[in-house]
Design a protein around this motif. Structure first.
Motif, PDB file in Angstrom:
ATOM      1  N   LEU A  46       0.965  -1.233   0.100  1.00 33.18           N
ATOM      2  CA  LEU A  46       0.003   0.113  -0.176  1.00 33.18           C
ATOM      3  C   LEU A  46       0.942   1.106  -0.140  1.00 33.18           C
ATOM      4  O   LEU A  46       0.548   2.174  -0.807  1.00 33.18           O
ATOM      5  CB  LEU A  46      -0.979   0.017   1.189  1.00 33.18           C
ATOM      6  CG  LEU A  46      -2.065  -0.871   1.262  1.00 33.18           C
ATOM      7  CD1 LEU A  46      -2.637  -1.040   2.667  1.00 33.18           C
ATOM      8  CD2 LEU A  46      -2.959  -0.706   0.143  1.00 33.18           C
ATOM      9  N   CYS A  50       1.920   5.303  -2.373  1.00 33.21           N
ATOM     10  CA  CYS A  50       1.925   6.838  -1.907  1.00 33.21           C
ATOM     11  C   CYS A  50       3.147   7.388  -2.187  1.00 33.21           C
ATOM     12  O   CYS A  50       4.613   6.928  -1.591  1.00 33.21           O
ATOM     13  CB  CYS A  50       1.656   6.451  -0.246  1.00 33.21           C
ATOM     14  SG  CYS A  50       0.132   5.852   0.198  1.00 33.21           S
ATOM     15  N   VAL A  84      -5.250   5.812   3.938  1.00 35.95           N
ATOM     16  CA  VAL A  84      -5.137   4.368   3.190  1.00 35.95           C
ATOM     17  C   VAL A  84      -4.790   3.325   4.186  1.00 35.95           C
ATOM     18  O   VAL A  84      -5.424   2.394   4.041  1.00 35.95           O
ATOM     19  CB  VAL A  84      -3.832   4.628   2.465  1.00 35.95           C
ATOM     20  CG1 VAL A  84      -3.276   3.277   1.706  1.00 35.95           C
ATOM     21  CG2 VAL A  84      -3.965   5.459   1.236  1.00 35.95           C
ATOM     22  N   CYS A  88      -7.928   0.121   4.679  1.00 34.75           N
ATOM     23  CA  CYS A  88      -7.114  -0.912   4.030  1.00 34.75           C
ATOM     24  C   CYS A  88      -6.639  -2.130   4.809  1.00 34.75           C
ATOM     25  O   CYS A  88      -6.620  -3.400   4.620  1.00 34.75           O
ATOM     26  CB  CYS A  88      -6.128  -0.750   3.013  1.00 34.75           C
ATOM     27  SG  CYS A  88      -6.639   0.091   1.709  1.00 34.75           S
TER      28      CYS A  88
END
Length: 113
Positions: A46, A50, A84, A88
């Motif tokens: 993840l 970013c 995020v 998630c």
């Protein structure tokens, strides 16, 4: 709809930028994030999406099957990265948010780089 279980860390360090850091274009901060060890790979994937964000230190806690990640990110993207992570990852603990300079001095590098 699933709810994530997050616990706030009381007594967390506030992000403090010394006067010489305030003039920089991009301020870096470090976010502590504790998760079950099985979710570590998912968090790293993840964070790869970013910009300018990544795990700088991973501290395993083998007796609890958890891992504490120290995530470096730009100060202006804290809310984006936290969103995020919270949406998630099903469970975790968001810890303190410190400046990059303070993080480095806590690990014995007094010059902050």
């Amino acid at each position: 709809m699933a709810y994530a279980a997050y616990r706030e860390s009381f007594g967390a360090n506030r992000c403090y930028a010394p006067p010489e850091e305030r003039g920089q274009i991009q301020k870096l901060v470090v976010l502590d994030f504790t998760i079950p060890s099985g979710d570590g790979f998912q968090v790293r994937r993840l964070l790869a999406n970013c910009p300018d964000t990544g795990v700088v230190r991973c501290v395993p806690q083998p007796h609890d099957s958890w891992v504490r990640l120290e995530i470096q990110l730009p100060a202006d993207r804290v809310t984006e990265v936290m969103h995020v992570l919270m949406t998630c990852i099903p469970s975790g603990e968001i810890g303190g948010l410190t400046s990059w300079r303070r993080h480095m001095t806590e690990h014995g590098l007094t010059h902050g780089f």
